[in-house]
Design a protein around this motif. Structure first.
Motif, PDB file in Angstrom:
ATOM      1  N   ARG A  15      38.587   2.910  39.619  1.00 12.25           N
ATOM      2  CA  ARG A  15      37.241   3.085  40.179  1.00 12.25           C
ATOM      3  C   ARG A  15      36.709   1.765  40.741  1.00 12.25           C
ATOM      4  NH1 ARG A  15      32.253   5.279  40.451  1.00 12.25           N
ATOM      5  NH2 ARG A  15      30.489   4.086  39.631  1.00 12.25           N
TER       6      ARG A  15
ATOM      7  N   PRO B  95      44.967  13.542  32.072  1.00 16.44           N
ATOM      8  CA  PRO B  95      43.797  14.425  32.075  1.00 16.44           C
ATOM      9  C   PRO B  95      43.353  14.784  33.490  1.00 16.44           C
ATOM     10  CG  PRO B  95      43.506  12.631  30.509  1.00 16.44           C
ATOM     11  CD  PRO B  95      44.742  12.314  31.273  1.00 16.44           C
ATOM     12  N   TRP B  96      42.864  16.011  33.644  1.00 16.96           N
ATOM     13  CA  TRP B  96      42.421  16.474  34.960  1.00 16.96           C
ATOM     14  C   TRP B  96      41.293  15.599  35.500  1.00 16.96           C
ATOM     15  CZ3 TRP B  96      43.627  18.703  39.183  1.00 16.96           C
ATOM     16  CH2 TRP B  96      44.586  19.716  39.233  1.00 16.96           C
ATOM     17  N   GLN B  97      40.511  15.028  34.621  1.00 14.51           N
ATOM     18  CA  GLN B  97      39.413  14.171  35.068  1.00 14.51           C
ATOM     19  C   GLN B  97      39.940  12.995  35.891  1.00 14.51           C
ATOM     20  OE1 GLN B  97      37.046  12.624  31.866  1.00 14.51           O
ATOM     21  NE2 GLN B  97      35.704  11.449  33.202  1.00 14.51           N
ATOM     22  N   LEU B  98      41.025  12.375  35.424  1.00 16.34           N
ATOM     23  CA  LEU B  98      41.614  11.259  36.166  1.00 16.34           C
ATOM     24  C   LEU B  98      42.288  11.742  37.446  1.00 16.34           C
ATOM     25  CD1 LEU B  98      43.134   9.065  33.300  1.00 16.34           C
ATOM     26  CD2 LEU B  98      41.127   8.577  34.708  1.00 16.34           C
ATOM     27  N   CYS B  99      42.921  12.920  37.378  1.00 16.42           N
ATOM     28  CA  CYS B  99      43.568  13.470  38.580  1.00 16.42           C
ATOM     29  C   CYS B  99      42.519  13.760  39.648  1.00 16.42           C
ATOM     30  CB  CYS B  99      44.334  14.745  38.225  1.00 16.42           C
ATOM     31  SG  CYS B  99      45.698  14.485  37.070  1.00 16.42           S
ATOM     32  N   HIS B 100      41.405  14.351  39.229  1.00 14.57           N
ATOM     33  CA  HIS B 100      40.322  14.638  40.175  1.00 14.57           C
ATOM     34  C   HIS B 100      39.767  13.337  40.748  1.00 14.57           C
ATOM     35  CE1 HIS B 100      36.372  17.037  41.052  1.00 14.57           C
ATOM     36  NE2 HIS B 100      36.928  16.526  42.134  1.00 14.57           N
ATOM     37  N   GLN B 101      39.650  12.317  39.899  1.00 11.76           N
ATOM     38  CA  GLN B 101      39.161  11.023  40.365  1.00 11.76           C
ATOM     39  C   GLN B 101      40.066  10.468  41.464  1.00 11.76           C
ATOM     40  OE1 GLN B 101      38.804   8.017  37.293  1.00 11.76           O
ATOM     41  NE2 GLN B 101      38.760   6.356  38.770  1.00 11.76           N
TER      42      GLN B 101
ATOM     43  N   ARG C  72      40.601  22.897  37.507  1.00 17.57           N
ATOM     44  CA  ARG C  72      39.512  23.492  36.733  1.00 17.57           C
ATOM     45  C   ARG C  72      38.181  23.447  37.458  1.00 17.57           C
ATOM     46  NH1 ARG C  72      40.880  20.601  30.892  1.00 17.57           N
ATOM     47  NH2 ARG C  72      43.020  21.375  30.696  1.00 17.57           N
ATOM     48  N   ASP C  73      38.184  22.907  38.658  1.00 18.13           N
ATOM     49  CA  ASP C  73      36.935  22.722  39.386  1.00 18.13           C
ATOM     50  C   ASP C  73      37.152  23.153  40.837  1.00 18.13           C
ATOM     51  OD1 ASP C  73      34.612  21.840  40.639  1.00 18.13           O
ATOM     52  OD2 ASP C  73      34.442  20.074  39.363  1.00 18.13           O
TER      53      ASP C  73
END
Length: 257
Positions: free
Chosen positions: A147, A174-180, A209-210
């Motif tokens: 980031r 985690p999907w959060q990092l992939c989305h990032q 998931r989003d």
């Protein structure tokens, strides 16, 4: 004591200017610690220093300082330094030398403080210094580094961190990092990388998931002229577009009614 011979050797080998800077930071830190709590000092005839009647070793210097004060002190030091890697590294070496254990907690709180000030370049220096010490090697740290690199307009370095440290375990990141990372590529118009990353996730049967992810990947397909792929994507994940609003939004709506 955590302070190792390696740090001592590093401090001795730095340039005269760096030595003066480190000594100044140490002096400021010592004065800062002593100002936090008055200490009764007695001198023993043997020459040994006593505080409150008990011998105190060097490792007790910062024990009476709260974590918040340590964090605020470090953030002030880092904010006032000139924008160079050597200055930041020297200051961090001097600051951490007083600690018995590596202060990973205060450092992470300091990074949060630097984020609030948008000190992205300084955050990069601090995280890279931590990693050079073998500390903070977590997914969260690498995500924070990506980031900061992105916000500092160093997208290729962010891509390199992703490839070397995170994408090797694409089946478990985690999907959060992939989305990032998809967002970083999308924002910098690197649509081929958006598609490649998403296809790599699909290869491990990982479903987004989003619906925001689906939209960004669909836009990337369209810009690259892959219309059939976009249609396949939208059809496959159309259930995400039909999902009801989140519980928080529903609750807020009910309260308003």
């Amino acid at each position: 004591m955590w302070r190792s011979a390696m740090i001592t050797k590093l401090v001795r080998q730095i340039s005269p200017l760096g030595t003066i800077r480190v000594q100044a930071v140490r002096h400021s830190h010592r004065a800062f610690v002593q100002d936090q709590k008055p200490i009764q000092r007695n001198v023993d005839p043997t020459g040994e220093n006593h505080y409150l009647g008990e011998p105190v070793s060097k490792r007790h210097i910062g024990e009476n300082v709260s974590r918040r004060d340590k964090v605020n002190f470090l953030v002030k030091i880092l904010t006032d330094l000139d924008d160079s890697k050597e200055s930041v590294y020297n200051a961090l070496d001097a600051w951490v030398a007083w600690e018995q254990d590596f202060p990973i907690g205060p450092l992470k709180h300091a990074l949060i403080g630097l984020e609030k000030e948008h000190q992205w370049h300084r955050i990069i220096h601090v995280i890279k210094w931590m990693l050079s010490k073998g500390q903070g090697t977590t997914l969260g740290t690498y995500g924070q580094l990506i980031r900061a690199l992105d916000m500092d307009h160093r997208i290729e370095e962010a891509h390199e961190v992703w490839v070397k440290k995170l994408s090797v375990d694409l089946h478990s990141v985690p999907w959060q990092l992939c989305h990032q990372m998809i967002s970083v590529y999308y924002r910098n118009k690197m649509f081929e990388r958006v598609v490649k990353l998403f296809k790599g996730l699909e290869a491990y049967d990982r479903k987004p998931r989003d619906k925001k992810i689906v939209k960004k990947v669909g836009d990337a397909y369209e810009i690259l002229g892959m219309i059939e792929e976009k249609e396949r994507l939208l059809e496959k994940y159309k259930s995400l577009s039909n999902e009801p609003s989140s519980p928080k939004k529903s609750t807020r709506t009910s309260k308003k009614r």
